[in-house]
Motif scaffolding. Structure first.
Motif, PDB file in Angstrom:
ATOM      1  N   ARG A 209      10.354  -1.700  12.127  1.00  0.00           N
ATOM      2  CA  ARG A 209      10.685  -2.039  10.755  1.00  0.00           C
ATOM      3  C   ARG A 209       9.549  -1.630   9.815  1.00  0.00           C
ATOM      4  O   ARG A 209       8.375  -1.702  10.179  1.00  0.00           O
ATOM      5  CB  ARG A 209      10.925  -3.540  10.631  1.00  0.00           C
ATOM      6  CG  ARG A 209      12.126  -4.009  11.412  1.00  0.00           C
ATOM      7  CD  ARG A 209      12.271  -5.508  11.321  1.00  0.00           C
ATOM      8  NE  ARG A 209      13.480  -5.968  11.985  1.00  0.00           N
ATOM      9  CZ  ARG A 209      13.902  -7.214  11.952  1.00  0.00           C
ATOM     10  NH1 ARG A 209      13.219  -8.127  11.305  1.00  0.00           N
ATOM     11  NH2 ARG A 209      15.003  -7.546  12.571  1.00  0.00           N
TER      12      ARG A 209
ATOM     13  N   THR B 163      19.810  -0.824   1.379  1.00  0.00           N
ATOM     14  CA  THR B 163      20.402  -0.462   2.665  1.00  0.00           C
ATOM     15  C   THR B 163      19.582   0.688   3.234  1.00  0.00           C
ATOM     16  O   THR B 163      19.246   1.629   2.510  1.00  0.00           O
ATOM     17  CB  THR B 163      21.867  -0.017   2.490  1.00  0.00           C
ATOM     18  OG1 THR B 163      22.590  -1.084   1.878  1.00  0.00           O
ATOM     19  CG2 THR B 163      22.503   0.298   3.823  1.00  0.00           C
TER      20      THR B 163
ATOM     21  N   ARG C 100      18.669   3.439   6.664  1.00  0.00           N
ATOM     22  CA  ARG C 100      19.068   4.112   7.900  1.00  0.00           C
ATOM     23  C   ARG C 100      17.827   4.754   8.506  1.00  0.00           C
ATOM     24  O   ARG C 100      17.023   5.371   7.798  1.00  0.00           O
ATOM     25  CB  ARG C 100      20.117   5.196   7.635  1.00  0.00           C
ATOM     26  CG  ARG C 100      21.482   4.687   7.277  1.00  0.00           C
ATOM     27  CD  ARG C 100      22.428   5.802   6.862  1.00  0.00           C
ATOM     28  NE  ARG C 100      22.056   6.361   5.563  1.00  0.00           N
ATOM     29  CZ  ARG C 100      21.600   7.590   5.365  1.00  0.00           C
ATOM     30  NH1 ARG C 100      21.455   8.422   6.394  1.00  0.00           N
ATOM     31  NH2 ARG C 100      21.298   8.015   4.163  1.00  0.00           N
TER      32      ARG C 100
ATOM     33  N   THR D  84      20.755   6.426  12.415  1.00  0.00           N
ATOM     34  CA  THR D  84      21.318   5.194  12.942  1.00  0.00           C
ATOM     35  C   THR D  84      22.339   4.647  11.948  1.00  0.00           C
ATOM     36  O   THR D  84      22.513   5.172  10.853  1.00  0.00           O
ATOM     37  CB  THR D  84      20.226   4.132  13.159  1.00  0.00           C
ATOM     38  OG1 THR D  84      19.686   3.752  11.887  1.00  0.00           O
ATOM     39  CG2 THR D  84      19.117   4.651  14.059  1.00  0.00           C
ATOM     40  N   LYS D  85      22.981   3.546  12.321  1.00  0.00           N
ATOM     41  CA  LYS D  85      23.897   2.887  11.396  1.00  0.00           C
ATOM     42  C   LYS D  85      23.100   2.258  10.250  1.00  0.00           C
ATOM     43  O   LYS D  85      21.879   2.103  10.337  1.00  0.00           O
ATOM     44  CB  LYS D  85      24.705   1.813  12.119  1.00  0.00           C
ATOM     45  CG  LYS D  85      23.869   0.643  12.606  1.00  0.00           C
ATOM     46  CD  LYS D  85      24.749  -0.414  13.231  1.00  0.00           C
ATOM     47  CE  LYS D  85      23.901  -1.624  13.633  1.00  0.00           C
ATOM     48  NZ  LYS D  85      24.706  -2.713  14.188  1.00  0.00           N
ATOM     49  N   GLU D  86      23.794   1.886   9.194  1.00  0.00           N
ATOM     50  CA  GLU D  86      23.128   1.285   8.036  1.00  0.00           C
ATOM     51  C   GLU D  86      22.750  -0.167   8.325  1.00  0.00           C
ATOM     52  O   GLU D  86      23.470  -0.892   8.997  1.00  0.00           O
ATOM     53  CB  GLU D  86      24.047   1.335   6.813  1.00  0.00           C
ATOM     54  CG  GLU D  86      24.288   2.739   6.293  1.00  0.00           C
ATOM     55  CD  GLU D  86      25.116   2.748   5.015  1.00  0.00           C
ATOM     56  OE1 GLU D  86      25.803   1.734   4.744  1.00  0.00           O
ATOM     57  OE2 GLU D  86      25.074   3.757   4.301  1.00  0.00           O
ATOM     58  N   HIS D  87      21.589  -0.556   7.817  1.00  0.00           N
ATOM     59  CA  HIS D  87      21.111  -1.929   7.943  1.00  0.00           C
ATOM     60  C   HIS D  87      20.836  -2.466   6.542  1.00  0.00           C
ATOM     61  O   HIS D  87      20.194  -1.788   5.733  1.00  0.00           O
ATOM     62  CB  HIS D  87      19.821  -1.996   8.762  1.00  0.00           C
ATOM     63  CG  HIS D  87      19.937  -1.471  10.152  1.00  0.00           C
ATOM     64  ND1 HIS D  87      20.370  -2.241  11.205  1.00  0.00           N
ATOM     65  CD2 HIS D  87      19.695  -0.241  10.665  1.00  0.00           C
ATOM     66  CE1 HIS D  87      20.380  -1.512  12.309  1.00  0.00           C
ATOM     67  NE2 HIS D  87      19.977  -0.293  12.005  1.00  0.00           N
ATOM     68  N   HIS D  88      21.312  -3.682   6.271  1.00  0.00           N
ATOM     69  CA  HIS D  88      20.975  -4.304   4.986  1.00  0.00           C
ATOM     70  C   HIS D  88      19.571  -4.895   5.104  1.00  0.00           C
ATOM     71  O   HIS D  88      19.248  -5.572   6.064  1.00  0.00           O
ATOM     72  CB  HIS D  88      21.975  -5.391   4.605  1.00  0.00           C
ATOM     73  CG  HIS D  88      21.653  -6.026   3.285  1.00  0.00           C
ATOM     74  ND1 HIS D  88      21.814  -5.356   2.091  1.00  0.00           N
ATOM     75  CD2 HIS D  88      21.141  -7.239   2.978  1.00  0.00           C
ATOM     76  CE1 HIS D  88      21.429  -6.147   1.098  1.00  0.00           C
ATOM     77  NE2 HIS D  88      21.015  -7.291   1.608  1.00  0.00           N
ATOM     78  N   MET D  89      18.733  -4.623   4.115  1.00  0.00           N
ATOM     79  CA  MET D  89      17.341  -5.044   4.133  1.00  0.00           C
ATOM     80  C   MET D  89      17.052  -5.927   2.932  1.00  0.00           C
ATOM     81  O   MET D  89      17.497  -5.652   1.820  1.00  0.00           O
ATOM     82  CB  MET D  89      16.442  -3.807   4.100  1.00  0.00           C
ATOM     83  CG  MET D  89      14.963  -4.102   4.013  1.00  0.00           C
ATOM     84  SD  MET D  89      14.033  -2.644   3.496  1.00  0.00           S
ATOM     85  CE  MET D  89      14.370  -2.644   1.734  1.00  0.00           C
TER      86      MET D  89
ATOM     87  N   TYR E 272      13.592  -9.135   5.965  1.00  0.00           N
ATOM     88  CA  TYR E 272      14.768  -9.599   6.705  1.00  0.00           C
ATOM     89  C   TYR E 272      15.731  -8.418   6.882  1.00  0.00           C
ATOM     90  O   TYR E 272      15.961  -7.654   5.952  1.00  0.00           O
ATOM     91  CB  TYR E 272      15.498 -10.703   5.923  1.00  0.00           C
ATOM     92  CG  TYR E 272      14.647 -11.927   5.671  1.00  0.00           C
ATOM     93  CD1 TYR E 272      14.508 -12.910   6.641  1.00  0.00           C
ATOM     94  CD2 TYR E 272      13.990 -12.082   4.442  1.00  0.00           C
ATOM     95  CE1 TYR E 272      13.731 -14.026   6.403  1.00  0.00           C
ATOM     96  CE2 TYR E 272      13.214 -13.211   4.203  1.00  0.00           C
ATOM     97  CZ  TYR E 272      13.087 -14.183   5.181  1.00  0.00           C
ATOM     98  OH  TYR E 272      12.319 -15.285   4.943  1.00  0.00           O
ATOM     99  N   PHE E 273      16.283  -8.301   8.099  1.00  0.00           N
ATOM    100  CA  PHE E 273      17.278  -7.265   8.379  1.00  0.00           C
ATOM    101  C   PHE E 273      18.585  -7.939   8.761  1.00  0.00           C
ATOM    102  O   PHE E 273      18.601  -8.960   9.391  1.00  0.00           O
ATOM    103  CB  PHE E 273      16.818  -6.381   9.543  1.00  0.00           C
ATOM    104  CG  PHE E 273      16.205  -5.090   9.093  1.00  0.00           C
ATOM    105  CD1 PHE E 273      16.897  -3.903   9.231  1.00  0.00           C
ATOM    106  CD2 PHE E 273      14.963  -5.078   8.513  1.00  0.00           C
ATOM    107  CE1 PHE E 273      16.342  -2.713   8.816  1.00  0.00           C
ATOM    108  CE2 PHE E 273      14.394  -3.886   8.088  1.00  0.00           C
ATOM    109  CZ  PHE E 273      15.082  -2.712   8.247  1.00  0.00           C
TER     110      PHE E 273
END
Length: 198
Positions: A45, A156, A158, A166-171, A197-198
């Motif tokens: 991260r 968001t 990647r 990779t897939k999208e991650h909300h951050m 936070y992810f």
């Protein structure tokens, strides 16, 4: 049939045992290689640090409406071989549960491996006003020289490994800090790492 022939394995059995041993060895070697690759390419991260924050004239008696809100949050990608794509970054400043300012603070960008980007945000305060229930506490904190605020950054992301995303991650990045009465960041808040936070 002589007894020594019955004790020896048949050629077919020896061949099958040899092939099984080779196959198990190949699977073990492939597993070790995949594990090492996973460890080296596993995304870590990003890290965020609050470098600066200011709301000039914070202690004026007419409220904080229309005051400029400026800040810099340092972003660091700790990965050796993994880049990070960020979508638009949206920021919100809170005094307790009251929104002081909000809006888009940074355009989409790509952070290369081991890269650093200073995220400089400019917003305009929408409160508190003297009519808000929180104004008396806010004005008292400003007069005392210690106003506790929170900066939330949402985006968001990647991760990119070579040409694979990779897939999208909300951050969500959460920075807690205190301002002096003149609206500048207290010394202990500078370069403080924010919670991610992810």
């Amino acid at each position: 049939m002589p007894s020594y022939l019955s004790r020896r394995e048949r050629p077919e059995v020896r061949c099958i045992n040899f092939l099984c041993a080779v196959l198990l060895t190949l699977v073990l070697v492939a597993g070790i290689i995949m594990f090492v690759l996973w460890l080296s390419l596993r995304p870590h991260r990003p890290k965020f640090f609050l470098d600066d924050f200011a709301i000039p004239n914070l202690n004026r008696q007419s409220g904080a409406v229309n005051l400029p809100v400026s800040f810099t949050v340092g972003e660091h990608n700790p990965n050796q071989k993994v880049g990070i794509h960020y979508d638009e970054i949206f920021g919100t400043v809170y005094y307790n549960d009251l929104v002081v300012a909000s809006g888009t603070v940074y355009r989409p960008f790509y952070e290369p491996p081991k890269g650093d980007t200073p995220l400089r945000g400019q917003l305009t305060a929408t409160g508190p006003t003297p009519g808000d229930p929180a104004w008396q506490r806010f004005a008292a904190d400003a007069a005392a020289g210690s106003v506790a605020l929170r900066l939330l950054l949402n985006s968001t992301v990647r991760f990119q490994v070579k040409v694979w995303d990779t897939k999208e991650h909300h951050m969500k990045v959460d920075c807690e800090f205190r301002l002096r009465g003149d609206g500048t960041l207290q010394q202990e808040g500078k370069n403080k790492q924010c919670t991610l936070y992810f």
